[in-house]
Scaffold this motif. Structure first.
Motif, PDB file in Angstrom:
ATOM      1  N   TYR A 113      82.068  71.175  58.100  1.00  0.00           N
ATOM      2  CA  TYR A 113      82.670  69.893  58.512  1.00  0.00           C
ATOM      3  C   TYR A 113      82.954  69.034  57.280  1.00  0.00           C
ATOM      4  N   MET A 133      89.170  58.001  54.830  1.00  0.00           N
ATOM      5  CA  MET A 133      88.605  58.935  53.852  1.00  0.00           C
ATOM      6  C   MET A 133      89.748  59.706  53.192  1.00  0.00           C
ATOM      7  N   CYS A 152      81.650  60.996  45.374  1.00  0.00           N
ATOM      8  CA  CYS A 152      81.456  60.507  46.738  1.00  0.00           C
ATOM      9  C   CYS A 152      80.702  59.178  46.789  1.00  0.00           C
ATOM     10  N   CYS A 209      82.139  55.536  47.167  1.00  0.00           N
ATOM     11  CA  CYS A 209      82.379  54.906  48.471  1.00  0.00           C
ATOM     12  C   CYS A 209      81.165  55.022  49.392  1.00  0.00           C
ATOM     13  N   HIS A 210      80.558  56.220  49.378  1.00  0.00           N
ATOM     14  CA  HIS A 210      79.525  56.475  50.384  1.00  0.00           C
ATOM     15  C   HIS A 210      78.180  55.840  50.078  1.00  0.00           C
ATOM     16  N   ARG A 258      72.007  63.289  57.398  1.00  0.00           N
ATOM     17  CA  ARG A 258      72.455  63.388  58.792  1.00  0.00           C
ATOM     18  C   ARG A 258      72.618  64.831  59.242  1.00  0.00           C
TER      19      ARG A 258
HETATM   20  C1  HEC Z   1      87.650  56.216  48.355  1.00  0.00           C
HETATM   21  C2  HEC Z   1      86.408  56.200  49.104  1.00  0.00           C
HETATM   22  C3  HEC Z   1      85.790  57.536  49.465  1.00  0.00           C
HETATM   23  C4  HEC Z   1      85.428  58.558  48.638  1.00  0.00           C
HETATM   24  C5  HEC Z   1      85.589  58.655  47.126  1.00  0.00           C
HETATM   25  C6  HEC Z   1      84.824  59.570  49.484  1.00  0.00           C
HETATM   26  N1  HEC Z   1      84.841  59.155  50.783  1.00  0.00           N
HETATM   27 FE1  HEC Z   1      84.161  60.204  52.384  1.00  0.00          FE
HETATM   28  N2  HEC Z   1      84.748  58.696  53.656  1.00  0.00           N
HETATM   29  C7  HEC Z   1      85.277  57.503  53.231  1.00  0.00           C
HETATM   30  C8  HEC Z   1      85.502  56.653  54.401  1.00  0.00           C
HETATM   31  C9  HEC Z   1      86.071  55.240  54.367  1.00  0.00           C
HETATM   32  C10 HEC Z   1      85.094  57.408  55.523  1.00  0.00           C
HETATM   33  C11 HEC Z   1      85.188  56.986  56.992  1.00  0.00           C
HETATM   34  C12 HEC Z   1      86.550  57.396  57.483  1.00  0.00           C
HETATM   35  C13 HEC Z   1      86.897  56.821  58.815  1.00  0.00           C
HETATM   36  O1  HEC Z   1      86.248  57.164  59.792  1.00  0.00           O
HETATM   37  O2  HEC Z   1      87.841  56.033  58.851  1.00  0.00           O
HETATM   38  C14 HEC Z   1      84.620  58.688  55.017  1.00  0.00           C
HETATM   39  C15 HEC Z   1      84.145  59.720  55.816  1.00  0.00           C
HETATM   40  C16 HEC Z   1      83.577  60.888  55.338  1.00  0.00           C
HETATM   41  C17 HEC Z   1      82.979  61.926  56.158  1.00  0.00           C
HETATM   42  C18 HEC Z   1      82.865  61.893  57.681  1.00  0.00           C
HETATM   43  C19 HEC Z   1      81.573  61.169  58.005  1.00  0.00           C
HETATM   44  C20 HEC Z   1      81.278  61.126  59.492  1.00  0.00           C
HETATM   45  O3  HEC Z   1      80.589  60.170  59.890  1.00  0.00           O
HETATM   46  O4  HEC Z   1      81.691  62.024  60.227  1.00  0.00           O
HETATM   47  C21 HEC Z   1      82.524  62.891  55.313  1.00  0.00           C
HETATM   48  C22 HEC Z   1      81.802  64.173  55.716  1.00  0.00           C
HETATM   49  C23 HEC Z   1      82.826  62.467  53.964  1.00  0.00           C
HETATM   50  N3  HEC Z   1      83.479  61.253  54.017  1.00  0.00           N
HETATM   51  C24 HEC Z   1      82.498  63.181  52.856  1.00  0.00           C
HETATM   52  C25 HEC Z   1      82.820  62.796  51.538  1.00  0.00           C
HETATM   53  C26 HEC Z   1      82.465  63.564  50.378  1.00  0.00           C
HETATM   54  C27 HEC Z   1      81.665  64.850  50.394  1.00  0.00           C
HETATM   55  C28 HEC Z   1      82.981  62.900  49.304  1.00  0.00           C
HETATM   56  C29 HEC Z   1      82.933  63.313  47.850  1.00  0.00           C
HETATM   57  C30 HEC Z   1      83.545  64.563  47.551  1.00  0.00           C
HETATM   58  C31 HEC Z   1      83.652  61.693  49.801  1.00  0.00           C
HETATM   59  N4  HEC Z   1      83.518  61.676  51.170  1.00  0.00           N
HETATM   60  C32 HEC Z   1      84.302  60.761  49.013  1.00  0.00           C
HETATM   61  C33 HEC Z   1      85.565  57.123  51.934  1.00  0.00           C
HETATM   62  C34 HEC Z   1      85.397  57.914  50.818  1.00  0.00           C
END
Ligand code: HEC
Length: 113
Positions: free
Chosen positions: A74, A86, A53, A56-57, A68
């Protein structure tokens, strides 16, 4: 003479270390092949976060998700189904138990600022 001795001692020690590590690894490998453990394949939720995660995060590609108090259900849903930018992750990429642990970790962990 003394210098020559040191020159040969160091590579010999390194070589020995490799042999020992190699043996331990092959024993570990043999054990894994005999009894494949299904399920949890990461050390803990923090490790999944750091290796999957955070890419990106923690790089401002995705929004901050730690600190948060997001609900684990969720987080699990978003990870399995994706949401706009995402990507979704299948069970082959993050198994259910690892996902449960990372969701709990993200839900409870503090943001890094
Ligand atoms: C390739 C990049 C990438 C990876 C790897 C990634 N994410 Fe994300 N994630 C994003 C992006 C970009 C968003 C925002 C999406 C949007 O709103 O367009 C997001 C949104 C989210 C959200 C929603 C956040 C909100 O504000 O409601 C959650 C929860 C989340 N990710 C969890 C995870 C978790 C847990 C992992 C690891 C298992 C992970 N992500 C891995 C890119 C990534």
């Amino acid at each position: 003479m003394q210098a020559l001795k040191v020159v040969w001692t160091v590579p010999a020690l390194i070589l020995t270390a490799f042999v020992v590590v190699g043996n331990v690894l092959s024993i570990a490998e043999a054990t894994f092949q005999e009894a494949p453990e299904p399920g949890f394949q990461w050390k803990d939720g923090a490790e999944v976060y750091a290796k999957v995660c955070a890419f990106c995060h923690e790089a401002k590609v995705g929004p901050t998700i730690r600190g948060r108090g997001l609900a684990p259900a969720y987080i699990t849903f978003i990870v399995r189904h994706g949401n706009r930018a995402m990507p979704s992750f299948r069970a082959a990429e993050i198994d259910d138990e690892s996902l449960a642990r990372v969701a709990e970790y993200v839900s409870k962990a503090a943001a890094n600022q």
